[in-house]
Enzyme design. Structure first.
Site, PDB file in Angstrom:
ATOM      1  N   ASP A 156     -14.609 -12.185  -3.196  1.00 54.27           N
ATOM      2  CA  ASP A 156     -13.161 -12.084  -2.979  1.00 54.27           C
ATOM      3  C   ASP A 156     -12.411 -12.873  -4.043  1.00 54.27           C
ATOM      4  OD1 ASP A 156     -10.872 -11.479  -0.831  1.00 54.27           O
ATOM      5  OD2 ASP A 156     -10.588 -13.518  -1.586  1.00 54.27           O
ATOM      6  N   HIS A 167      -1.134  -9.112  -1.270  1.00 52.95           N
ATOM      7  CA  HIS A 167      -1.511 -10.495  -0.970  1.00 52.95           C
ATOM      8  C   HIS A 167      -0.641 -11.119   0.128  1.00 52.95           C
ATOM      9  CE1 HIS A 167      -3.558 -14.171  -3.055  1.00 52.95           C
ATOM     10  NE2 HIS A 167      -3.586 -14.273  -1.752  1.00 52.95           N
ATOM     11  N   LYS A 169      -6.309  -8.767  -5.080  1.00 54.54           N
ATOM     12  CA  LYS A 169      -5.013  -8.654  -4.403  1.00 54.54           C
ATOM     13  C   LYS A 169      -3.849  -8.603  -5.383  1.00 54.54           C
ATOM     14  CE  LYS A 169      -7.168 -11.817  -1.126  1.00 54.54           C
ATOM     15  NZ  LYS A 169      -8.090 -12.493  -2.081  1.00 54.54           N
ATOM     16  N   TYR A 221      -5.028 -15.989  -8.244  1.00 54.16           N
ATOM     17  CA  TYR A 221      -5.970 -17.086  -8.473  1.00 54.16           C
ATOM     18  C   TYR A 221      -6.184 -17.370  -9.955  1.00 54.16           C
ATOM     19  CZ  TYR A 221      -7.341 -15.944  -3.619  1.00 54.16           C
ATOM     20  OH  TYR A 221      -7.354 -15.661  -2.280  1.00 54.16           O
TER      21      TYR A 221
END
Length: 303
Positions: free
Chosen positions: A48, A109, A78, A53
């Site tokens: 994931d 997200h 996402k 990120y």
């Protein structure tokens, strides 16, 4: 005894998501590549990540260097909040950075359409219903297999599912779930709509993180007693609780021994009364907050 590490959950589109994955949020540069590679080499088949990120390139490098065939790996990423008006471009960026051919699951997200030019503002003429209209179009590209949402509460899902433009029910809602944030109403609602839930922050947060909260979950007597009686770690007990609730779990770690330990869920289980003892924990805290976004997305009404 069930082999939980090979457990999958069937989604509403017929695809099978591995029950146990590796989370990669808040991993430092270079750590992600190695942790993804190590996890895949040691049996994980679900990774994931997210555009937010900032580590999709490293995640892709870890996947490619693992030697595990691409078709045997489930990859979730996402769409970030400032990209809601540019879904196709946001997806293409993730696809390019991951460089793994296709994405298994692409999620919105957060239900927050942030102005890309001003992070303190919500777009006045755009919301997640319009974002979902664009998400649905991605399936025609053949480059994404399943689509879903993340951090959606009941009110968000009700708005989305009741809109005539919603032709496809989200396959997954990835939400914060752990014994101190069990969200039973939200979980039950998703199950009633055929939406699978993936649990993030499933171990209760990151101690010392400047971004998110953490609580004393792993020090709860009910968890410690079960850990001692079964010869397992508190983390393993909490992860098994998540599986027993019918959710997939994506514990994050960059430490090889912990990555292995989190995957050590075969050959034992929790009985219904043991699951109930963990569910009876009274402490409540939420790891991920919404104060950094221009609108509220969490309302505390999912318990």
């Amino acid at each position: 005894m069930a082999q939980n590490t090979s457990l999958v959950f069937t989604l509403n589109d017929g695809r099978s998501i591995p029950a146990i994955g590796l989370g990669t949020w808040q991993s430092k540069p270079n750590e992600v590549r190695d942790s993804v590679k190590f996890a895949l080499e040691h049996g994980y088949r679900h990774i994931d990540t997210a555009l937010n990120y900032g580590n999709e390139k490293e995640v892709g490098e870890g996947i490619r260097s693992s030697g595990v065939p691409r078709e045997n790996i489930w990859v979730t990423t996402k769409l970030d909040n400032p990209w809601h008006q540019r879904v196709a471009e946001g997806f293409q960026k993730s696809l390019h950075d991951l460089n793994i051919g296709y994405i298994d699951l692409f999620l919105i997200h957060f239900p927050c359409s942030t102005d890309p030019n001003d992070p303190t503002m919500h777009l006045p003429d755009w919301d997640f219903v319009k974002t979902w209209q664009e998400m649905q179009k991605l399936l025609d590209t053949g480059k994404v297999k399943s689509i879903g949402v993340s951090n959606f509460q009941i009110r968000h899902l009700e708005k989305l599912l009741s809109d005539p433009s919603c032709k496809i029910v989200p396959a997954v809602n990835q939400i914060e779930l752990h014994p101190s944030n069990p969200s039973p109403k939200l979980l039950d609602y998703c199950m009633s709509k055929g939406i699978h839930c993936t649990a993030y922050s499933c171990l209760g947060g990151t101690i010392g993180s400047p971004i998110n909260n953490s609580g004393p979950l792993l020090e709860e007597p009910a968890i410690l007693e079960l850990a001692k009686s079964k010869g397992k770690s508190p983390q393993q007990i909490v992860l098994m609780w998540g599986l027993k609730r019918g959710t997939s779990i994506i514990p994050k770690s960059v430490t090889p021994s912990r990555i292995e330990q989190n995957f050590g869920l075969d050959g034992w289980t929790l009985r219904p009364e043991e699951v109930a003892s963990i569910s009876a924990i009274k402490s409540r805290f939420k790891v991920v907050q919404d104060g950094w976004m221009p609108i509220r997305v969490f309302f505390g009404d999912d318990e």
